[in-house]
Design a protein around this motif. Structure first.
Motif, PDB file in Angstrom:
ATOM      1  N   ALA A 297       0.825  -1.212   0.000  1.00 34.80           N
ATOM      2  CA  ALA A 297       0.000   0.000   0.000  1.00 34.80           C
ATOM      3  C   ALA A 297       0.854   1.255   0.000  1.00 34.80           C
ATOM      4  N   LEU A 298       2.032   1.187   0.636  1.00 36.50           N
ATOM      5  CA  LEU A 298       2.872   2.383   0.744  1.00 36.50           C
ATOM      6  C   LEU A 298       3.803   2.525  -0.463  1.00 36.50           C
ATOM      7  N   ASP A 299       3.738   1.568  -1.357  1.00 38.66           N
ATOM      8  CA  ASP A 299       4.435   1.688  -2.628  1.00 38.66           C
ATOM      9  C   ASP A 299       5.925   1.996  -2.450  1.00 38.66           C
ATOM     10  N   GLY A 300       6.576   1.189  -1.604  1.00 34.28           N
ATOM     11  CA  GLY A 300       8.026   1.331  -1.478  1.00 34.28           C
ATOM     12  C   GLY A 300       8.492   2.328  -0.429  1.00 34.28           C
ATOM     13  N   ALA A 301       7.559   3.039   0.223  1.00 34.04           N
ATOM     14  CA  ALA A 301       7.974   4.023   1.224  1.00 34.04           C
ATOM     15  C   ALA A 301       8.501   3.365   2.492  1.00 34.04           C
ATOM     16  N   LEU A 302       8.156   2.102   2.688  1.00 31.17           N
ATOM     17  CA  LEU A 302       8.530   1.444   3.936  1.00 31.17           C
ATOM     18  C   LEU A 302       8.890  -0.013   3.655  1.00 31.17           C
ATOM     19  N   GLU A 303      10.035  -0.418   4.176  1.00 30.47           N
ATOM     20  CA  GLU A 303      10.345  -1.841   4.156  1.00 30.47           C
ATOM     21  C   GLU A 303      10.164  -2.339   5.583  1.00 30.47           C
ATOM     22  N   VAL A 304       9.211  -3.231   5.775  1.00 35.14           N
ATOM     23  CA  VAL A 304       8.916  -3.692   7.126  1.00 35.14           C
ATOM     24  C   VAL A 304       9.963  -4.702   7.565  1.00 35.14           C
ATOM     25  N   THR A 305      10.719  -4.332   8.590  1.00 44.34           N
ATOM     26  CA  THR A 305      11.728  -5.247   9.100  1.00 44.34           C
ATOM     27  C   THR A 305      11.442  -5.625  10.542  1.00 44.34           C
ATOM     28  N   ARG A 306      10.501  -4.920  11.175  1.00 40.95           N
ATOM     29  CA  ARG A 306      10.151  -5.279  12.546  1.00 40.95           C
ATOM     30  C   ARG A 306       8.676  -4.980  12.799  1.00 40.95           C
ATOM     31  N   LEU A 307       8.161  -5.718  13.778  1.00 37.36           N
ATOM     32  CA  LEU A 307       6.753  -5.555  14.141  1.00 37.36           C
ATOM     33  C   LEU A 307       6.684  -4.934  15.528  1.00 37.36           C
ATOM     34  N   PRO A 308       5.583  -4.276  15.850  1.00 42.73           N
ATOM     35  CA  PRO A 308       4.413  -4.032  15.012  1.00 42.73           C
ATOM     36  C   PRO A 308       4.593  -2.813  14.100  1.00 42.73           C
ATOM     37  N   VAL A 309       3.834  -2.843  13.020  1.00 42.58           N
ATOM     38  CA  VAL A 309       3.804  -1.680  12.135  1.00 42.58           C
ATOM     39  C   VAL A 309       2.661  -0.806  12.623  1.00 42.58           C
ATOM     40  N   THR A 310       2.969   0.084  13.538  1.00 44.83           N
ATOM     41  CA  THR A 310       1.917   0.922  14.120  1.00 44.83           C
ATOM     42  C   THR A 310       1.637   2.110  13.207  1.00 44.83           C
ATOM     43  N   ALA A 311       0.591   2.838  13.542  1.00 40.08           N
ATOM     44  CA  ALA A 311       0.232   4.026  12.756  1.00 40.08           C
ATOM     45  C   ALA A 311       1.401   5.008  12.723  1.00 40.08           C
TER      46      ALA A 311
END
Lengths: 112, 164
Positions: A88-102
């Motif tokens: 959804a963020l189209d490359g703005a964020l690479e999730v490497t840890r949780l949680p992905v909060t607001a």
């Protein structure tokens, strides 16, 4: 019924791991999310509806051919949510840890 | 200094001397031994200690026993009658609305208020009304189903004239 209850509950737990629940420590190592006021457990309104489909086949790993179901629920939601957020963020964020909060998402959008 | 309190609990008048700091939930659990009301968080977040006081769902860990002096309190023990389980309890049982069951007493007491406000609740209304009750293990899906089933049952019962 019990199997579906386990999956439903497991899903909610996995979903919460992905977007909400977080143990935060301060610099002295003190837990600052030590009560339910600070550690966010999802409420009824946070959990989306889910649909379940069961794929039934026996395992060869034990004489009875049985498998557990209770621990399965939480496995998929973190990966699915992380992938969906990245997409959804189209490359703005690479999730490497949780949680992905607001705030993580907002931060990523701001620094883009 | 102890205070005398008189609290009607599940239709029975109880009179006891209590410390002013005693919480209602501890009055119920430790003085009256009504341990169906649970203590989950002690900080008014989780809703496990929900009981009804003068018809309103309250979190009994946030109310002093002395504040309940003269009040009418209903706990989960007061839901069932001699004719069997309350329709809310029956619905939770039939729809697997609980797993470990720790949140269930508080959940059911909150549901009773929910259904008195919204006899035919939407899913949104159910979720909103249960915002103060946390469940760790059901994922809420079956709780919502249970509430809908209980609502239907209670509406059916309300439409049948009660024999006197």
């Amino acid at each position: 019924m019990i199997v579906e209850g386990q999956i439903s509950g497991g899903f909610a737990q996995g979903y919460a791991v992905a977007v909400a629940e977080q143990l935060v420590h301060d610099k002295q190592g003190q837990v600052v999310t030590g009560s339910l006021m600070d550690y966010y457990l999802p409420r009824a309104s946070d959990i989306p509806d889910i649909e379940m489909e069961h794929v039934l086949f026996e395992t060869d790993d034990n004489p009875l051919g049985i498998k557990s179901v209770g621990e399965r629920g939480p496995n998929a939601p973190p990966a699915a949510m992380a992938a969906a957020i990245e997409d959804a963020l189209d490359g703005a964020l690479e999730v490497t840890r949780l949680p992905v909060t607001a705030s993580v998402i907002l931060g990523a959008l701001r620094s883009r | 200094m102890k205070h005398s309190v008189s609290i009607q609990v599940n239709g029975i008048r109880t009179v006891n001397e209590v410390e002013p700091r005693l919480l209602l939930v501890h009055y119920l659990r430790e003085v009256l031994h009504l341990t169906g009301t649970h203590v989950g968080c002690d900080t008014t977040q989780c809703g496990c200690c929900t009981v009804q006081m003068n018809g309103l769902a309250v979190k009994s860990c946030t109310i002093f026993a002395v504040q309940a002096d003269g009040a009418e309190v209903r706990t989960v023990e007061g839901l069932a009658s001699k004719n069997g389980l309350h329709p809310i309890q029956q619905a939770f049982k039939e729809n697997h609305g609980l797993q470990c069951g720790f949140c269930t007493p508080g959940m059911m007491m909150a549901v009773q208020q929910l259904l008195s406000r919204y006899p035919d609740p939407t899913v949104e209304q159910i979720k909103h009304q249960l915002d103060g009750n946390i469940c760790r293990c059901t994922g809420y899906h079956n709780i919502i189903k249970s509430v809908q089933a209980a609502a239907q049952k209670l509406r059916e019962l309300a439409s049948v004239p009660v024999p006197r």
